[in-house]
Write an enzyme that holds these catalytic residues in place. Structure first.
Site, PDB file in Angstrom:
ATOM      1  CB  SER A  43       5.209  -6.605  -4.312  1.00  0.00           C
ATOM      2  OG  SER A  43       4.674  -5.333  -4.084  1.00  0.00           O
ATOM      3  CG  HIS A 156       6.801  -4.776   1.295  1.00  0.00           C
ATOM      4  ND1 HIS A 156       5.960  -3.712   1.119  1.00  0.00           N
ATOM      5  CD2 HIS A 156       7.339  -5.030   0.081  1.00  0.00           C
ATOM      6  CE1 HIS A 156       5.979  -3.333  -0.153  1.00  0.00           C
ATOM      7  NE2 HIS A 156       6.802  -4.124  -0.798  1.00  0.00           N
ATOM      8  CD  GLU A 165       1.993  -1.439   0.915  1.00  0.00           C
ATOM      9  OE1 GLU A 165       1.362  -0.361   0.964  1.00  0.00           O
ATOM     10  OE2 GLU A 165       2.781  -1.728   0.011  1.00  0.00           O
ATOM     11  CD  GLU A 206       6.139   0.027   1.613  1.00  0.00           C
ATOM     12  OE1 GLU A 206       5.041   0.324   2.132  1.00  0.00           O
ATOM     13  OE2 GLU A 206       6.289  -0.124   0.394  1.00  0.00           O
ATOM     14  CG  ASP A 243      -1.051  -2.784  -1.659  1.00  0.00           C
ATOM     15  OD1 ASP A 243      -1.625  -3.705  -2.285  1.00  0.00           O
ATOM     16  OD2 ASP A 243       0.012  -2.262  -2.052  1.00  0.00           O
ATOM     17  CD  GLU A 287      -1.946  -0.040  -3.474  1.00  0.00           C
ATOM     18  OE1 GLU A 287      -2.081   0.847  -2.595  1.00  0.00           O
ATOM     19  OE2 GLU A 287      -0.836  -0.350  -3.931  1.00  0.00           O
ATOM     20  CG  ASP A 314       0.648  -0.875  -7.167  1.00  0.00           C
ATOM     21  OD1 ASP A 314       1.270  -0.455  -8.152  1.00  0.00           O
ATOM     22  OD2 ASP A 314       1.233  -1.266  -6.132  1.00  0.00           O
ATOM     23  CE  LYS A 339       3.903   1.397  -6.162  1.00  0.00           C
ATOM     24  NZ  LYS A 339       3.726  -0.074  -6.191  1.00  0.00           N
ATOM     25  CG  HIS A 367       6.525   4.663  -0.587  1.00  0.00           C
ATOM     26  ND1 HIS A 367       6.954   4.301   0.661  1.00  0.00           N
ATOM     27  CD2 HIS A 367       5.388   3.930  -0.802  1.00  0.00           C
ATOM     28  CE1 HIS A 367       6.143   3.400   1.177  1.00  0.00           C
ATOM     29  NE2 HIS A 367       5.186   3.166   0.313  1.00  0.00           N
ATOM     30  CE  LYS A 390       1.285   1.984  -1.223  1.00  0.00           C
ATOM     31  NZ  LYS A 390       0.652   0.687  -1.502  1.00  0.00           N
TER      32      LYS A 390
HETATM   33  P1  PGA Z   1       6.687  -2.255  -4.078  1.00  0.00           P
HETATM   34  O1  PGA Z   1       5.366  -2.233  -3.191  1.00  0.00           O
HETATM   35  O2  PGA Z   1       7.289  -0.908  -4.075  1.00  0.00           O
HETATM   36  O3  PGA Z   1       7.515  -3.315  -3.413  1.00  0.00           O
HETATM   37  O4  PGA Z   1       6.255  -2.680  -5.466  1.00  0.00           O
HETATM   38  C1  PGA Z   1       4.540  -1.146  -3.045  1.00  0.00           C
HETATM   39  C2  PGA Z   1       3.122  -1.468  -3.409  1.00  0.00           C
HETATM   40  O5  PGA Z   1       2.781  -2.610  -3.756  1.00  0.00           O
HETATM   41  O6  PGA Z   1       2.285  -0.570  -3.385  1.00  0.00           O
HETATM   42 ZN    ZN Z   2       0.576  -1.833  -4.114  1.00  0.00          ZN
END
Ligand code: PGA
Ligand code: ZN
Length: 425
Positions: A43, A156, A165, A206, A243, A287, A314, A339, A367, A390
């Protein structure tokens, strides 16, 4: 010079979803070797640095990374040869210039971030230091409070949940090791509750459960029940972080909660929905409650909720100082998700973190949903000292690798290790 780079190479390996990704190797003149592996999101934010895929449909459906691997050995390696591996900023700048595009699309952000991470790790090995100390110095002794993703939905998982999430945050524990135990016990209790209520306990990308619940809110109630079942106190010992990853269900300026058939909502209706949840559940962090182009919405959202909960950006910031600058100016959030592969080098990631610190924002090292067994971010989180990571659920080894590495670091730090909640208790 023993610490000079002799060569850099990369190979195609697989991530936790079975998609190709890169492992990069750096060799120094004295024979020291270090490596790092590159994660991959599902995502993704629209303005993330570019992940270079071969596009050759005859291999891995076009997802191969042989071009990126060749860019490492044929283009990046000759340019970095002879540079001192401890000069991370100089090395990262050289790669940014060599690439020459704003989003690292020529050489591939996957190639560049792999080299950047492998350079950091090799420099740490050459210096005889653990990575967290190499990057964070002597004062790097804060273990993070983990956000553990125990219920997966959205991009996911193929289940009924719109939100991506639902995480547990064991911030009331006295140490990282105890926080991990609180998390695992809550995760196991959640499994038992899901089973007892007739839901499936298969997991998503995840490692969180992916049940077909009737509503997005039902997941919060289940988590509170699981925390209680372990004898821990919801909120005080173990809190909740969300999230929703709202970009995934943002359509024509609104939000369509179609999986749960909860209908279309405006930005302010989404914020009102979250406000209601804050009244009912011990949520400490939210988030991407809105989509990555809803800057006006994020401003209103933070004004309404920012004194009650950590508002993390994010997809809207993509670890990019340009977007974080705007976010700080417009009060769009009060924290950023960090990230490494969203921006593409270790140095730029540290710049983004420095910007958060200066603004008094929190930051959460994260991650990606596609991960490898490389625990790089565990060390990186301790080095950066923000106190939050996270890194997924309490099963699947690509997630557990990070937790196990944090256990090692805590053990190594001994009495110097600090574990403290970044949230109110
Ligand atoms: P992604 O999701 O690694 O698939 O982008 C993680 C997130 O949205 O925090
Ligand atoms: Zn996110």
């Amino acid at each position: 010079m023993p610490d000079n780079i002799r060569s850099i190479s990369a190979m195609e390996i697989l991530d936790s979803r079975g998609n190709p990704t890169l492992r990069v190797w750096v060799t120094l003149d004295d024979g020291t070797i270090g490596s790092a592996s590159v994660p991959s999101g599902a995502s993704t934010g629209r303005f993330e640095a570019h992940e270079l895929r071969d596009g050759d449909k005859s291999r891995y459906g076009g997802k191969g990374v042989l071009t990126a691997a060749r860019n490492v050995s044929d283009v990046i390696s000759p340019r970095l040869r002879g540079l001192d591996v401890s000069h991370q900023a100089e090395i990262d700048r050289a790669m940014i210039e060599l690439d020459g595009t704003p989003n690292k699309s020529r050489l591939g952000a996957n190639a560049i971030v792999g080299v950047s991470m492998a350079v950091a790790r090799t420099a740490a090995i050459a210096a005889g230091q653990p990575l967290y100390r190499w990057l964070g110095g002597e004062t790097a002794c804060r273990l993070p409070v983990p956000m553990m993703n125990v219920i997966n939905g959205g991009s996911h998982a193929d289940n009924s949940l719109d939100f991506q999430e639902y995480m547990i945050v064991p911030h009331g524990a006295p140490s990282f090791a105890e926080a991990l135990r609180y998390g695992v016990e809550t995760f196991q209790a959640l499994k038992a509750i899901l089973k007892a209520r007739g839901f499936r306990t298969a997991v998503g990308d995840e490692g969180g459960f992916a049940p077909d619940l009737d509503s997005n809110e039902a997941a919060c109630a289940l988590i509170v029940a699981a925390i209680r079942a372990t004898g821990l106190r919801p909120g005080t010992d173990v809190a909740i972080a969300l999230d929703p990853a709202a970009s995934a269900f943002e359509i024509d300026g609104g939000y369509d909660l179609k999986r749960t058939k909860a209908g279309r909502k405006t930005s302010s209706e989404m914020t009102a929905l979250y406000a209601g949840w804050l009244d009912s559940y011990p949520i400490v962090s939210l988030e991407d409650g809105l989509g990555d182009d809803d800057w006006a919405g994020f401003q209103a959202h933070t004004a309404a909720l920012g004194n009650r909960v950590q508002i993390v950006g994010d997809d809207i910031f993509v670890t990019n100082t340009q977007f974080i600058t705007r976010g700080i100016q417009e009060h769009s959030a009060n924290a950023a998700l960090i990230k490494l592969n969203q921006i593409g080098t270790v140095s730029e990631t540290i710049e983004a973190i420095d910007m958060c610190r200066t603004a008094g924002w929190n930051y959460v090292i994260s991650h990606r949903s596609g991960e490898t067994e490389d625990p790089f971010i565990a060390d990186f989180t301790v080095a950066m000292g923000g106190g939050q990571i996270k890194t997924g659920s309490l099963c699947r080894s690509e997630r557990i690798a990070k937790y196990n590495r944090l256990l090692e670091i805590e053990r190594e730090l001994g009495l110097r290790g600090v574990f403290s909640s970044p949230f109110f208790k």
